[in-house]
Design an enzyme around this catalytic site. Sequence first.
Site, short mmCIF file in Angstrom:
data_model
loop_
_atom_site.label_atom_id
_atom_site.label_comp_id
_atom_site.label_asym_id
_atom_site.label_seq_id
_atom_site.Cartn_x
_atom_site.Cartn_y
_atom_site.Cartn_z
N VAL A 155 0.86 -1.19 0.00
CA VAL A 155 0.00 0.00 0.00
C VAL A 155 0.90 1.24 0.00
O VAL A 155 1.74 1.41 0.89
CB VAL A 155 -0.95 0.02 1.23
CG1 VAL A 155 -1.82 1.26 1.21
CG2 VAL A 155 -1.79 -1.25 1.29
N HIS A 197 3.41 3.46 6.17
CA HIS A 197 2.81 2.86 7.38
C HIS A 197 3.86 2.11 8.17
O HIS A 197 4.76 1.50 7.61
CB HIS A 197 1.63 1.95 7.04
CG HIS A 197 1.90 0.96 5.95
ND1 HIS A 197 1.91 1.32 4.62
CD2 HIS A 197 2.20 -0.35 5.99
CE1 HIS A 197 2.18 0.26 3.88
NE2 HIS A 197 2.38 -0.77 4.69
N HIS A 234 4.25 -0.95 10.80
CA HIS A 234 3.60 -2.11 11.42
C HIS A 234 4.11 -2.22 12.85
O HIS A 234 5.32 -2.11 13.08
CB HIS A 234 4.00 -3.41 10.71
CG HIS A 234 3.60 -3.52 9.27
ND1 HIS A 234 2.58 -4.34 8.84
CD2 HIS A 234 4.11 -2.94 8.16
CE1 HIS A 234 2.48 -4.26 7.52
NE2 HIS A 234 3.39 -3.42 7.07
P1 AMP Z 1 2.72 -3.50 3.43
O1 AMP Z 1 2.91 -4.85 2.81
O2 AMP Z 1 3.84 -3.09 4.31
O3 AMP Z 1 2.35 -2.45 2.39
O4 AMP Z 1 1.48 -3.65 4.40
C1 AMP Z 1 0.18 -3.38 4.02
C2 AMP Z 1 -0.69 -3.97 5.10
O5 AMP Z 1 -1.98 -3.42 4.98
C3 AMP Z 1 -0.83 -5.50 5.00
O6 AMP Z 1 -0.33 -6.09 6.19
C4 AMP Z 1 -2.34 -5.70 4.83
O7 AMP Z 1 -2.82 -6.82 5.52
C5 AMP Z 1 -2.90 -4.39 5.41
N1 AMP Z 1 -4.21 -4.01 4.91
C6 AMP Z 1 -4.61 -3.93 3.63
N2 AMP Z 1 -5.88 -3.52 3.56
C7 AMP Z 1 -6.30 -3.29 4.82
C8 AMP Z 1 -7.51 -2.84 5.41
N3 AMP Z 1 -8.58 -2.52 4.66
N4 AMP Z 1 -7.58 -2.74 6.76
C9 AMP Z 1 -6.51 -3.06 7.52
N5 AMP Z 1 -5.33 -3.48 7.02
C10 AMP Z 1 -5.22 -3.60 5.70
#
Ligand code: AMP
Length: 116
Positions: free
Chosen positions: A97, A101, A103
């Site tokens: 995304v 962000h 984690h």
């Molecule tokens: P990254 O791979 O670091 O970009 O992490 C993106 C994270 O966003 C992943 O761990 C997904 O599970 C999480 N994610 C995607 N869509 C949603 C959502 N609608 N609500 C909560 N988490 C999400």
Amino acid sequence: MAEETLFSKIIRKEIPADIVYEDGIVTAFRDISAQAPTHILIIPNKVIPTVNDVTQEDEAVLGRLFTVAAKIAKDEGISESGYRLIINCNKDGGQEVSHFHMHILGGRPLGRMLAK
Ligand code: AMP
């Protein structure tokens, strides 16, 4: 202006999320696909696509991510047992995304930092 993702919709509450913390600068919500008993994403309310897009102007926002991470760890009861903060960047980093962000993962031993 940077392009919005679904995370902006979560901040504006246009799509549902389990929000655990929010203020004028950052929002934190549970990851929809939790990899550990605690798996929360902390994001700037402002769209910063990746770490590559961070500027000096963002330093206060980035600091807030860490103070909120420490607060969440305490609230989740994982401060002492420990946790991991991860920020992925672009393809090789595994970023899915394009809205910066952090984690926060904990609640079980997380093992080695990287898979071999
Ligand atoms: P990254 O791979 O670091 O970009 O992490 C993106 C994270 O966003 C992943 O761990 C997904 O599970 C999480 N994610 C995607 N869509 C949603 C959502 N609608 N609500 C909560 N988490 C999400």
